[in-house]
Design an enzyme around this catalytic site. Structure first.
Site, mmCIF file in Angstrom:
data_model
loop_
_atom_site.group_PDB
_atom_site.id
_atom_site.type_symbol
_atom_site.label_atom_id
_atom_site.label_comp_id
_atom_site.label_asym_id
_atom_site.label_seq_id
_atom_site.Cartn_x
_atom_site.Cartn_y
_atom_site.Cartn_z
ATOM 1 N N TRP A 35 0.817 -1.213 0.000
ATOM 2 C CA TRP A 35 0.000 0.000 0.000
ATOM 3 C C TRP A 35 0.853 1.266 0.000
ATOM 4 C CZ3 TRP A 35 -0.452 -4.216 3.161
ATOM 5 C CH2 TRP A 35 0.239 -4.170 4.379
ATOM 6 N N ARG A 36 2.134 1.145 0.313
ATOM 7 C CA ARG A 36 3.015 2.307 0.250
ATOM 8 C C ARG A 36 3.525 2.557 -1.174
ATOM 9 N NH1 ARG A 36 6.702 1.497 5.713
ATOM 10 N NH2 ARG A 36 5.118 2.214 7.200
ATOM 11 N N GLU A 48 -5.329 0.391 6.076
ATOM 12 C CA GLU A 48 -5.427 0.814 7.475
ATOM 13 C C GLU A 48 -6.517 0.046 8.221
ATOM 14 O OE1 GLU A 48 -3.505 2.500 9.291
ATOM 15 O OE2 GLU A 48 -2.154 3.271 7.754
ATOM 16 N N GLN A 53 -5.627 -4.390 14.591
ATOM 17 C CA GLN A 53 -5.585 -5.654 15.347
ATOM 18 C C GLN A 53 -4.937 -6.803 14.564
ATOM 19 O OE1 GLN A 53 -6.796 -5.571 18.483
ATOM 20 N NE2 GLN A 53 -7.606 -3.518 18.301
ATOM 21 N N GLY A 92 -10.512 -11.790 11.064
ATOM 22 C CA GLY A 92 -11.241 -11.505 12.297
ATOM 23 C C GLY A 92 -11.837 -10.114 12.330
ATOM 24 N N TYR A 131 -7.970 7.730 14.504
ATOM 25 C CA TYR A 131 -6.700 7.198 13.995
ATOM 26 C C TYR A 131 -6.764 6.978 12.485
ATOM 27 C CZ TYR A 131 -3.288 3.943 12.344
ATOM 28 O OH TYR A 131 -2.319 3.356 11.571
ATOM 29 N N ASP A 149 -2.492 5.566 17.284
ATOM 30 C CA ASP A 149 -2.983 4.243 17.654
ATOM 31 C C ASP A 149 -2.157 3.730 18.839
ATOM 32 O OD1 ASP A 149 -0.538 3.626 16.540
ATOM 33 O OD2 ASP A 149 -1.297 2.103 15.163
ATOM 34 N N CYS A 211 16.206 -0.199 22.040
ATOM 35 C CA CYS A 211 16.658 1.197 22.181
ATOM 36 C C CYS A 211 17.927 1.523 21.394
ATOM 37 C CB CYS A 211 16.835 1.543 23.657
ATOM 38 S SG CYS A 211 15.269 1.486 24.580
#
Length: 360
Positions: A35-36, A48, A53, A92, A131, A149, A211
């Site tokens: 989709w990009r 999106e 989920q 789902g 969102y 989100d 990190c």
């Protein structure tokens, strides 16, 4: 030694500093996703909704099949519901698919079959919240609005070392306001996608954040204070209700019994294998089938399975029942190929689908 100046930055200034670090990193690290490659409004919207989920890798094949079947808003508005839900099978949260069709119908009627290039108008469409509206508006139309989100809440909470409960709507709204104030006006889509990318790949929800790989590490207060493990803060969920169910795989030759669920409630309008409340024994199932006018030839265990929904868990025990005669008229009798191709069966029954595939 940590730069003490970093610790004393006010939230708005800290997030402005974050913006430049984020955009520079995203330019070099953005993943290549279907989709990009062509971020048109329709493709961004479908992706999106699917990604809610659901993991990115799981979504990719669904996205390709969906775009082939429903390449634009008008075709989606006219979609046959069973076909739509069959294409959604396994993702789902099926109301997402139903709301896609409803929103497409609204767009066909009010917006010439196009997504409206307005955050406020997007919010009015079925199934689109703040969102999703923010993601579509910023990525597809370049409108500088945030898309907050769970991933973004986690990243910003750690950057600011916020101890506010991210499950509260007021906290989400506050973070949306902060981000709207500091996000770049000419690169809103990259800003939002960069935050999502860090939340999905580095500042992850399960396990410790990575990190050393994070571009926001120099200004992240949670890292500076070594409090990543306790942030974000979220109140514990209420325990799910447990329901015991007995699933029946009723066979007559190569025909399988299925039934359609009610039009409202859990798994509305989907198809399922007949199932009964409680964990029944073989004799109880035999008596039940006879009460429907069926003649059981053999009843054998089909294993146990468990499926977790948002607020309820199904603990299932299954039985495979072979009949001497036809499947009772209470149910639909379908062949294996027809079941695979036509009827949307919820993921809750995936263990029993696999067993059937071995049996037939």
């Amino acid at each position: 030694m940590e730069n003490k100046t970093n610790e004393s930055l006010p939230p708005t200034k800290r997030l402005r500093t974050m913006s430049s670090l984020l955009l520079s990193w995203y330019k070099d690290h953005a993943r290549t996703l279907p989709w990009r490659e062509d971020p048109g409004p329709y493709r961004v919207w479908i992706s999106e909704i699917m990604l809610q989920q659901t993991r990115i890798e799981a979504v990719k094949p669904y996205f390709s099949r969906f775009m082939e079947a429903f390449p634009d808003v008008p075709t989606l508005a006219l979609a046959d519901e069973d076909r739509l839900l069959k294409l959604w099978e396994g993702l789902g949260y099926y109301n997402r698919a139903r709301n896609l069709k409803k929103a497409a119908q609204v767009m066909t009627e009010l917006h010439d079959g196009q997504l409206p290039p307005s955050y406020e108008e997007l919010l009015k469409l079925p199934g689109i919240g703040t969102y999703t509206a923010g993601a579509i508006a910023s990525i597809a139309f370049g409108i500088p609005v945030p898309a907050v989100d769970g991933n973004v809440l986690r990243v910003i909470s750690r950057v600011l070392a916020s101890l506010d409960d991210v499950g509260k709507p007021a906290v989400k709204k506050q973070m949306e306001s902060l981000l709207k104030e500091i996000m770049p006006r000419d690169d809103a889509g990259a800003f939002n996608q960069g935050l999502m990318e860090i939340g999905e790949t580095i500042c992850v929800p399960n396990g410790p954040p990575r990190c050393p790989e994070c571009p926001l590490s120099p200004i992240c207060l949670a890292r500076i204070h070594n409090s990543q493990a306790s942030i974000p803060v979220k109140a514990p969920k209420k325990p799910r209700r447990v329901e015991n169910r007995t699933v029946l795989l009723i066979l007559s030759g190569t025909d399988i019994a299925i039934e359609k669920r009610p039009d409202t409630g859990l798994l509305a309008s989907l198809y399922q294998f007949p199932n009964l409340e409680g964990h029944l024994n073989r004799q109880e199932i035999h008596d039940f089938l006879e009460s429907l006018g069926a003649s059981p030839e053999r009843i054998e265990p089909a294993g146990e399975a468990r499926h977790v929904f948002s607020h309820v868990e199904w603990h299932m025990t299954g039985y495979l029942a072979r009949l001497k005669g036809k499947i009772p008229s209470t149910y639909l009798a379908v062949g294996q190929e027809e079941l695979r191709r036509k009827y949307p069966i919820p993921n809750a029954f995936s263990a029993y689908i696999k067993l059937l595939n071995r049996q037939l």
